[in-house]
Design a protein around this motif. Structure first.
Motif, PDB file in Angstrom:
ATOM      1  N   HIS A 143       0.842  -1.190   0.000  1.00  0.00           N
ATOM      2  CA  HIS A 143       0.000   0.000   0.000  1.00  0.00           C
ATOM      3  C   HIS A 143       0.879   1.241   0.000  1.00  0.00           C
ATOM      4  CE1 HIS A 143      -3.651  -2.261   0.514  1.00  0.00           C
ATOM      5  NE2 HIS A 143      -3.160  -2.878   1.583  1.00  0.00           N
ATOM      6  N   ALA A 144       0.420   2.280  -0.661  1.00  0.00           N
ATOM      7  CA  ALA A 144       1.151   3.543  -0.667  1.00  0.00           C
ATOM      8  C   ALA A 144       1.165   4.107   0.748  1.00  0.00           C
ATOM      9  CB  ALA A 144       0.502   4.532  -1.630  1.00  0.00           C
ATOM     10  N   PRO A 145       2.307   4.588   1.209  1.00  0.00           N
ATOM     11  CA  PRO A 145       2.356   5.149   2.571  1.00  0.00           C
ATOM     12  C   PRO A 145       1.448   6.369   2.697  1.00  0.00           C
ATOM     13  CG  PRO A 145       4.388   5.597   1.370  1.00  0.00           C
ATOM     14  CD  PRO A 145       3.595   4.668   0.525  1.00  0.00           C
ATOM     15  N   LYS A 146       0.843   6.520   3.863  1.00  0.00           N
ATOM     16  CA  LYS A 146      -0.068   7.650   4.074  1.00  0.00           C
ATOM     17  C   LYS A 146       0.683   8.959   4.289  1.00  0.00           C
ATOM     18  CE  LYS A 146      -3.728   4.724   5.951  1.00  0.00           C
ATOM     19  NZ  LYS A 146      -4.576   4.401   7.126  1.00  0.00           N
ATOM     20  N   THR A 147       1.904   8.868   4.767  1.00  0.00           N
ATOM     21  CA  THR A 147       2.742  10.057   4.922  1.00  0.00           C
ATOM     22  C   THR A 147       4.008   9.886   4.093  1.00  0.00           C
ATOM     23  OG1 THR A 147       3.841   9.116   6.857  1.00  0.00           O
ATOM     24  CG2 THR A 147       1.903  10.507   7.266  1.00  0.00           C
ATOM     25  N   ASP A 148       4.661  10.970   3.799  1.00  0.00           N
ATOM     26  CA  ASP A 148       5.877  10.947   2.989  1.00  0.00           C
ATOM     27  C   ASP A 148       6.968  10.157   3.720  1.00  0.00           C
ATOM     28  OD1 ASP A 148       7.959  11.386   1.298  1.00  0.00           O
ATOM     29  OD2 ASP A 148       8.083  13.556   1.620  1.00  0.00           O
ATOM     30  N   PRO A 149       7.463   9.054   3.118  1.00  0.00           N
ATOM     31  CA  PRO A 149       8.481   8.249   3.804  1.00  0.00           C
ATOM     32  C   PRO A 149       9.897   8.817   3.688  1.00  0.00           C
ATOM     33  CG  PRO A 149       7.953   7.263   1.695  1.00  0.00           C
ATOM     34  CD  PRO A 149       7.041   8.461   1.843  1.00  0.00           C
ATOM     35  N   PHE A 150      10.055   9.867   2.894  1.00  0.00           N
ATOM     36  CA  PHE A 150      11.409  10.359   2.623  1.00  0.00           C
ATOM     37  C   PHE A 150      12.168  10.792   3.882  1.00  0.00           C
ATOM     38  CE2 PHE A 150      14.723  13.213   1.106  1.00  0.00           C
ATOM     39  CZ  PHE A 150      15.280  12.449   0.100  1.00  0.00           C
ATOM     40  N   PRO A 151      11.538  11.498   4.835  1.00  0.00           N
ATOM     41  CA  PRO A 151      12.283  11.870   6.046  1.00  0.00           C
ATOM     42  C   PRO A 151      12.842  10.666   6.803  1.00  0.00           C
ATOM     43  CG  PRO A 151      10.260  13.130   5.902  1.00  0.00           C
ATOM     44  CD  PRO A 151      10.188  12.096   4.829  1.00  0.00           C
ATOM     45  N   TYR A 152      12.092   9.563   6.839  1.00  0.00           N
ATOM     46  CA  TYR A 152      12.560   8.359   7.527  1.00  0.00           C
ATOM     47  C   TYR A 152      13.686   7.692   6.737  1.00  0.00           C
ATOM     48  CZ  TYR A 152       8.213   9.156   9.993  1.00  0.00           C
ATOM     49  OH  TYR A 152       7.207   9.730  10.721  1.00  0.00           O
ATOM     50  N   PHE A 153      13.554   7.743   5.416  1.00  0.00           N
ATOM     51  CA  PHE A 153      14.621   7.227   4.550  1.00  0.00           C
ATOM     52  C   PHE A 153      15.915   8.007   4.782  1.00  0.00           C
ATOM     53  CE2 PHE A 153      16.751   8.230   0.475  1.00  0.00           C
ATOM     54  CZ  PHE A 153      17.344   6.995   0.233  1.00  0.00           C
ATOM     55  N   ALA A 154      15.806   9.350   4.806  1.00  0.00           N
ATOM     56  CA  ALA A 154      16.981  10.193   5.034  1.00  0.00           C
ATOM     57  C   ALA A 154      17.601   9.916   6.401  1.00  0.00           C
ATOM     58  CB  ALA A 154      16.597  11.671   4.920  1.00  0.00           C
ATOM     59  N   ALA A 155      16.751   9.775   7.418  1.00  0.00           N
ATOM     60  CA  ALA A 155      17.239   9.507   8.771  1.00  0.00           C
ATOM     61  C   ALA A 155      17.990   8.179   8.826  1.00  0.00           C
ATOM     62  CB  ALA A 155      16.066   9.488   9.750  1.00  0.00           C
ATOM     63  N   PHE A 156      17.447   7.156   8.173  1.00  0.00           N
ATOM     64  CA  PHE A 156      18.096   5.845   8.159  1.00  0.00           C
ATOM     65  C   PHE A 156      19.434   5.894   7.430  1.00  0.00           C
ATOM     66  CE2 PHE A 156      18.897   1.796   5.999  1.00  0.00           C
ATOM     67  CZ  PHE A 156      19.000   0.953   7.089  1.00  0.00           C
ATOM     68  N   VAL A 157      19.450   6.547   6.260  1.00  0.00           N
ATOM     69  CA  VAL A 157      20.683   6.639   5.465  1.00  0.00           C
ATOM     70  C   VAL A 157      21.793   7.332   6.246  1.00  0.00           C
ATOM     71  CG1 VAL A 157      21.720   7.770   3.454  1.00  0.00           C
ATOM     72  CG2 VAL A 157      19.579   6.494   3.205  1.00  0.00           C
ATOM     73  N   TRP A 158      21.477   8.508   6.814  1.00  0.00           N
ATOM     74  CA  TRP A 158      22.501   9.280   7.523  1.00  0.00           C
ATOM     75  C   TRP A 158      22.902   8.636   8.844  1.00  0.00           C
ATOM     76  CZ3 TRP A 158      25.550  12.874   5.559  1.00  0.00           C
ATOM     77  CH2 TRP A 158      25.176  13.418   4.321  1.00  0.00           C
ATOM     78  N   GLY A 159      21.936   8.051   9.539  1.00  0.00           N
ATOM     79  CA  GLY A 159      22.271   7.345  10.770  1.00  0.00           C
ATOM     80  C   GLY A 159      23.210   6.183  10.506  1.00  0.00           C
TER      81      GLY A 159
END
Length: 201
Positions: A143-159
């Protein structure tokens, strides 16, 4: 003169020569695009991070540009040649043709483990993962995410990358590691106002 007129004629009206001309034009576009992409990148990275004489720096820029340009030119040529051959043999275009042709081209051209090929392959991998994620949503696998997943993607990448840099930096690619040393290690070191604000070391 007749040869030039013939070439000019088939370029304007390719007819049966279209596949061959498309392969030639693909080689040309691959070479030009590779040079356009690599030359400015190599120029900036070389003068920012590499030491050595001006001559060695210029040679390094030319070497990287030529390799990137040549690799793209050869890959496009191989890919277009194989896809057109497969289309001809099958009598029509099939989805698997593009994968087979690119698989062979990728192995032959980008399979050598060197700095330029690593950068290109890693760049493509990130785009592939995003593309596959979008396709999975379109096909209904997720299912398409209800909120933009990009901030979580960025957080995971940088972390993850900073954790690797701080604790397992030997696992990171050389160019990434040197950039991060400049940003995070070198900012801990200075001995005067000169190398605090104006010069790094």
């Amino acid at each position: 003169m007749e040869v030039l007129e013939f070439i000019s004629h088939i370029i304007k009206e390719p007819g049966p020569y279209q596949p061959i001309l498309a392969v030639i034009k693909g080689f040309r576009n691959g070479a030009v695009y590779g040079a356009k992409i690599r030359a400015p990148h190599a120029l900036v990275m070389t003068f920012l991070f590499k030491t050595g004489s001006l001559r060695s720096k210029i040679w390094s820029i030319l070497e990287a540009t030529i390799q990137h340009s040549r690799n793209l030119a050869f890959f496009v040529t191989i890919y277009k040649t194989i896809t057109k051959l497969l289309h001809f043999l099958a009598g029509e275009k099939e989805k698997r043709h593009s994968f087979v042709a690119a698989f062979i081209g990728g192995y032959l051209v980008f399979g050598e483990n060197n700095r330029i090929n690593q950068q290109i392959n890693f760049y493509l991998l990130s785009r592939i993962l995003v593309g596959l994620a979008k396709l999975a949503v379109e096909k209904g696998y997720f299912h398409a995410p209800k909120t933009d997943p990009f901030p979580y993607f960025a957080a995971f990448v940088w972390g993850t990358v900073l954790w690797l840099f701080e604790h397992e930096r030997h696992t990171l690619q050389d160019s990434l590691r040197s950039s991060m040393v400049y940003l995070y290690d070198d900012s801990e070191k200075w001995s005067s106002f000169w190398n605090f604000l104006w010069h790094n070391k």
